[in-house]
Write a protein that holds these residues in place. Sequence first.
Motif, short mmCIF file in Angstrom:
data_model
loop_
_atom_site.label_atom_id
_atom_site.label_comp_id
_atom_site.label_asym_id
_atom_site.label_seq_id
_atom_site.Cartn_x
_atom_site.Cartn_y
_atom_site.Cartn_z
N UNK A 120 0.38 -1.07 0.45
CA UNK A 120 0.28 -0.47 0.00
C UNK A 120 1.11 1.13 0.33
N UNK A 121 1.67 1.54 -0.92
CA UNK A 121 2.45 2.28 -1.14
C UNK A 121 2.38 3.63 -1.24
N UNK A 122 0.28 4.03 -1.30
CA UNK A 122 -0.17 4.91 -1.94
C UNK A 122 -0.67 5.61 -0.11
N UNK A 123 -0.58 4.89 0.80
CA UNK A 123 -0.61 5.13 2.01
C UNK A 123 -0.01 5.67 2.84
N UNK A 124 1.18 5.52 2.60
CA UNK A 124 2.24 6.16 3.26
C UNK A 124 3.67 6.94 2.10
N UNK A 125 4.68 7.09 2.69
CA UNK A 125 6.03 7.11 2.21
C UNK A 125 7.27 5.88 2.64
N UNK A 126 8.09 5.37 2.07
CA UNK A 126 8.45 5.16 2.90
C UNK A 126 10.33 5.77 3.15
N UNK A 127 10.57 5.67 4.66
CA UNK A 127 11.40 6.08 4.94
C UNK A 127 13.01 5.87 4.18
N UNK A 198 8.63 0.68 6.98
CA UNK A 198 9.03 1.70 8.06
C UNK A 198 8.34 2.58 8.51
N UNK A 199 8.45 2.83 9.76
CA UNK A 199 8.34 3.56 9.99
C UNK A 199 9.84 4.97 10.52
N UNK A 200 10.61 4.25 10.60
CA UNK A 200 12.17 5.40 10.46
C UNK A 200 13.03 4.64 9.98
N UNK A 201 13.56 5.88 8.98
CA UNK A 201 15.07 5.44 8.67
C UNK A 201 16.24 6.56 9.06
N UNK A 202 17.11 5.99 9.53
CA UNK A 202 17.86 6.79 9.91
C UNK A 202 19.50 6.56 9.58
N UNK A 203 20.25 7.07 8.45
CA UNK A 203 21.33 7.26 8.45
C UNK A 203 23.03 7.91 8.71
#
Length: 348
Positions: A120-127, A198-203
Amino acid sequence: MDVFPVTNERLWDAEIVDAKIMGRGASDMKTGTLASILTYCYLHPYSEHLNGALTLTVVSDEQSGGRYGTKYLFDEFADEISGDCCLNGEPSGLANLRFTEKGTLRFSLSTRSAGGHGGYPHRAPNPIEIICKLVALIYERYHLKLATLPPEIEAVLTSPETIAAADANLGKGAGDIARRITVNVGIIEGGQKATQIPTLCTTHLDIRVPIGSDRDAIRRDLETLAAKHGCEMIMNEDHSYPASMTDPFGEMATILRCNIKSLLGHDAPPVSSLGGTDTRYWRWRKIPAIICGPSPISMGRDDEHVTIDEAIAVLKLQVMCALDYLGNPSAAPAGNTVSEMRPTERVV
């Protein structure tokens, strides 16, 4: 003292194999630290015959930026540790002379999302997607871009002898990399399952900037890029600092180069460090700071090592340089005890 983590506890054993001391820190930087300590011990009984003072500094947080080590010493005891020059035991290799090192920008980027089902990529962006696109843009914008070097530094770093020395000691291509901005993404964290947004991504990234380029302008540009991509950027201030340099033809530099020729039989042309050291704290104060340590090629690897002959050579060179510098009456006015050759732990 200034070592990377280990993947195997046996790396602490310091086994001797084929005339090599194997183990974490053998190169970076237990050999240079030991050489500095022994140099101090050897010369201490003869202090009254030296023209000046020899001061030893050994700190434990160079890998963490120096906030509680060298920086703290300068903040609290600057008169005691400043000296007239600094000789540092960081891994450098004994067929070159380190006189400049790049500045750094170390920072994290993170972005959040409501998350959800991967279908469901239309529902939320992917971090993770956002972070990866931003990192790719940063690489395209800055990685391996030629820096704007001062003419006198450009002349040294492009000389055939310097390029040959850098390539021989640091791997083919090092002479070219010394003049370029580099970007490294070291950590990406995010997600729990392939089918889940995911709800979070950090680099976490590290950028190295040669002397002469506008590090502050790069930082402002990164902040703008992060904002445009909806990412939070947090700068690691302890690990972000300007480039530094020392006159490659100054007194201690000349002494070290001559002693390398005398002891080992080869020249040591001036080159740029590709990593960072605590010598910057002296250089920022216009105090000459030169590095004399073992080969850096294996540092941080599971096969990190230093040959026994190389370790002994580092010790001999530090003693020789200390004696040459402090044995010179012109190093300090009569009765003055502030002229110093300073072995010091880094910065990395």
